[in-house]
Design a protein around this motif. Structure first.
Motif, PDB file in Angstrom:
ATOM      1  N   TRP A   1      67.732  52.463  43.092  1.00 15.08           N
ATOM      2  CA  TRP A   1      68.477  52.335  41.841  1.00 15.08           C
ATOM      3  C   TRP A   1      69.981  52.274  42.067  1.00 15.08           C
ATOM      4  O   TRP A   1      70.715  51.721  41.239  1.00 15.08           O
TER       5      TRP A   1
ATOM      6  N   ARG B   1      67.013  63.978  29.479  1.00 17.05           N
ATOM      7  CA  ARG B   1      66.167  62.838  29.117  1.00 17.05           C
ATOM      8  C   ARG B   1      65.384  62.340  30.326  1.00 17.05           C
ATOM      9  O   ARG B   1      64.178  62.075  30.237  1.00 17.05           O
TER      10      ARG B   1
ATOM     11  N   MET C   1      61.271  62.472  30.871  1.00 15.82           N
ATOM     12  CA  MET C   1      60.476  61.271  31.161  1.00 15.82           C
ATOM     13  C   MET C   1      59.714  61.426  32.477  1.00 15.82           C
ATOM     14  O   MET C   1      58.541  61.043  32.585  1.00 15.82           O
TER      15      MET C   1
ATOM     16  N   ARG D   1      54.350  52.694  33.403  1.00 20.39           N
ATOM     17  CA  ARG D   1      55.313  52.119  32.456  1.00 20.39           C
ATOM     18  C   ARG D   1      56.455  53.091  32.165  1.00 20.39           C
ATOM     19  O   ARG D   1      57.618  52.690  32.089  1.00 20.39           O
ATOM     20  N   THR D   2      56.134  54.373  32.015  1.00 24.76           N
ATOM     21  CA  THR D   2      57.192  55.366  31.804  1.00 24.76           C
ATOM     22  C   THR D   2      58.077  55.465  33.036  1.00 24.76           C
ATOM     23  O   THR D   2      59.310  55.618  32.929  1.00 24.76           O
TER      24      THR D   2
ATOM     25  N   ARG E   1      58.887  53.091  35.043  1.00 26.26           N
ATOM     26  CA  ARG E   1      59.841  51.985  35.013  1.00 26.26           C
ATOM     27  C   ARG E   1      61.039  52.325  34.139  1.00 26.26           C
ATOM     28  O   ARG E   1      62.172  51.939  34.424  1.00 26.26           O
ATOM     29  N   GLY E   2      60.773  53.054  33.055  1.00 26.49           N
ATOM     30  CA  GLY E   2      61.847  53.417  32.135  1.00 26.49           C
ATOM     31  C   GLY E   2      62.831  54.419  32.694  1.00 26.49           C
ATOM     32  O   GLY E   2      63.908  54.630  32.107  1.00 26.49           O
TER      33      GLY E   2
ATOM     34  N   GLU F   1      64.614  54.098  35.249  1.00 25.17           N
ATOM     35  CA  GLU F   1      65.763  53.436  35.857  1.00 25.17           C
ATOM     36  C   GLU F   1      66.988  53.457  34.947  1.00 25.17           C
ATOM     37  O   GLU F   1      68.117  53.654  35.412  1.00 25.17           O
ATOM     38  N   GLU F   2      66.787  53.268  33.645  1.00 26.85           N
ATOM     39  CA  GLU F   2      67.927  53.169  32.736  1.00 26.85           C
ATOM     40  C   GLU F   2      68.775  54.442  32.719  1.00 26.85           C
ATOM     41  O   GLU F   2      69.996  54.383  32.967  1.00 26.85           O
TER      42      GLU F   2
END
Length: 400
Positions: A113, A335, A339, A364-365, A367-368, A370-371
């Motif tokens: 990342w 956060r 996650m 899928r979570t 992947r989230g 990264e933000e």
């Protein structure tokens, strides 16, 4: 990193053997023993990083399998006589393997990342390795379910910085940081170091490869009934996770983990047409800035350049995690950890009956993540050099 599998298009186990254990095959030196910080690899040597094969602090276990099973230590598990390693031993060993495979993913994600150009060669290399480690985690979870166990993934989540689970590679401290050459050498290459080192102490700690060899030998000796109930089928990156049904499946599954990652011992002459370097050598290419090639005097990093990427300067996460953070950074940390905890809960649910749907939800979570991670890596630390970054803390649900 995966979707529901397409049974018609993906092979049961995809094999990659290119350059696996090239240094050992060619007789080149590998890494010296000791702490991760102690080794300074030469620019033209294959080793490039520490093996960190230091002492194992635990005394050898004597007696029953049950005595070894509750200790969570590779050294104690390996001290159990081979003729006493039954199904209970396999369950304990595979749970330790769950922790080992899980421990590799957060540091590799942080390194990935932190790279600004996600389309670059180094980013693609690390992303592929993260996918491999997720696949390995799925393999050991399926193996554990096959012998009647249930993976405890969230319970196995490590705290960073800290040692590798199970006492393997004693002396290696796994920490979280943005990608730097010392981080590649002292964490990534140290985790994945091959079996043979220039020096071992008399009481060398067990290696990951030796541990997997011990598990495979136990499977062969015990020949346990393998249940597919509760195992998970899922597409994970370029690999296909499928239920383990036979001893041949077990052997191939463990072989894949060893060839792609820690403790690799296959020869480059065994390579397949679509193969890529084993993880240690891929990280070595990043560290040395050159591709690994065979020369007249052995394997050397003398191939085409592998430019070190431009990265976000995430500072190493300190012991105890970030403290006294600005409000925005603190909110992002919470956060992210929430996650991450959801990811771990989904993985636990997948092998507790939730199957590929729960695993897919967890991926899928993931992947989230990264933000908020990248956003943290953009926030400077007020009282120090560098920026914040994720600390991968698993939040525990309050008891009712």
């Amino acid at each position: 990193m995966g979707e529901e599998p397409d049974e018609s298009t993906v092979a049961p186990f995809k094999r990659r053997r290119f350059l696996a254990s090239a240094a050992v095959a060619a007789g080149a030196p590998t890494a010296v023993a000791g702490t991760a910080q102690a080794a300074a690899p030469a620019a033209d040597a294959v080793a490039g990083g520490p093996a960190a094969d230091a002492v194992a602090g635990a005394p050898a276990a004597q007696g029953t399998v049950q005595a070894a099973a509750g200790l969570g230590s590779v050294a104690r598990l390996m001290a159990v006589p081979e003729d006493s390693r039954g199904v209970a031993w396999l369950r304990s060993a595979l749970q330790v393997a769950v922790g080992l495979e899980l421990a590799t993913i957060p540091p590799y994600l942080c390194g990935w990342w932190s790279i600004k150009d996600q389309r670059g060669e180094v980013a693609r290399m690390i992303r592929r390795i993260v996918g491999d480690e997720m696949y390995h985690l799925g393999i050991v979870c399926n193996l554990l379910v096959a012998v009647g166990g249930r993976p405890q993934i969230k319970a196995a989540a490590p705290v960073f910085p800290g040692p590798l689970p199970g006492g393997v590679r004693a002396g290696v401290t796994v920490y979280l940081s943005g990608l730097t050459r010392p981080f590649v050498r002292d964490v990534m290459m140290a985790i994945e170091a091959p079996e043979v080192s220039l020096a071992r102490s008399v009481q060398a700690s067990p290696t990951v490869g030796e541990f997997y060899d011990g598990m495979l030998a136990a499977f062969r000796a015990v020949r346990p009934d393998l249940s597919t109930r509760g195992q998970v089928a899922q597409h994970i990156d370029s690999d296909e996770l499928r239920p383990v049904r036979t001893l041949d499946d077990v052997e191939l599954a463990i072989e894949i983990i060893r060839e792609q990652g820690e403790g690799t011992d296959s020869s480059p002459t065994d390579s397949f047409s679509d193969d890529r370097p084993a993880h240690y050598y891929a990280f070595g290419e990043i560290y040395h800035g050159r591709a690994l090639r065979r020369t007249d005097d052995g394997w050397r990093y003398v191939g085409p350049p592998v430019p070190f990427p431009d990265v976000r300067p995430m500072a190493p996460v300190p012991v105890g995690g970030w403290r006294n953070t600005p409000a925005h950074a603190g909110g992002l940390l919470f956060r992210f950890d929430a996650m991450y905890s959801t990811v771990l809960d989904s993985l636990d649910a997948a092998w507790a009956g939730g199957g590929h749907r729960a695993l897919g939800a967890g991926i899928r979570t993931m992947r989230g993540l990264e933000e908020p991670a990248v956003e943290l890596m953009e926030i400077p630390i007020p009282s120090g050099r560098g920026t914040y970054g994720p600390q991968f803390r698993a939040l525990r649900r309050p008891r009712r």
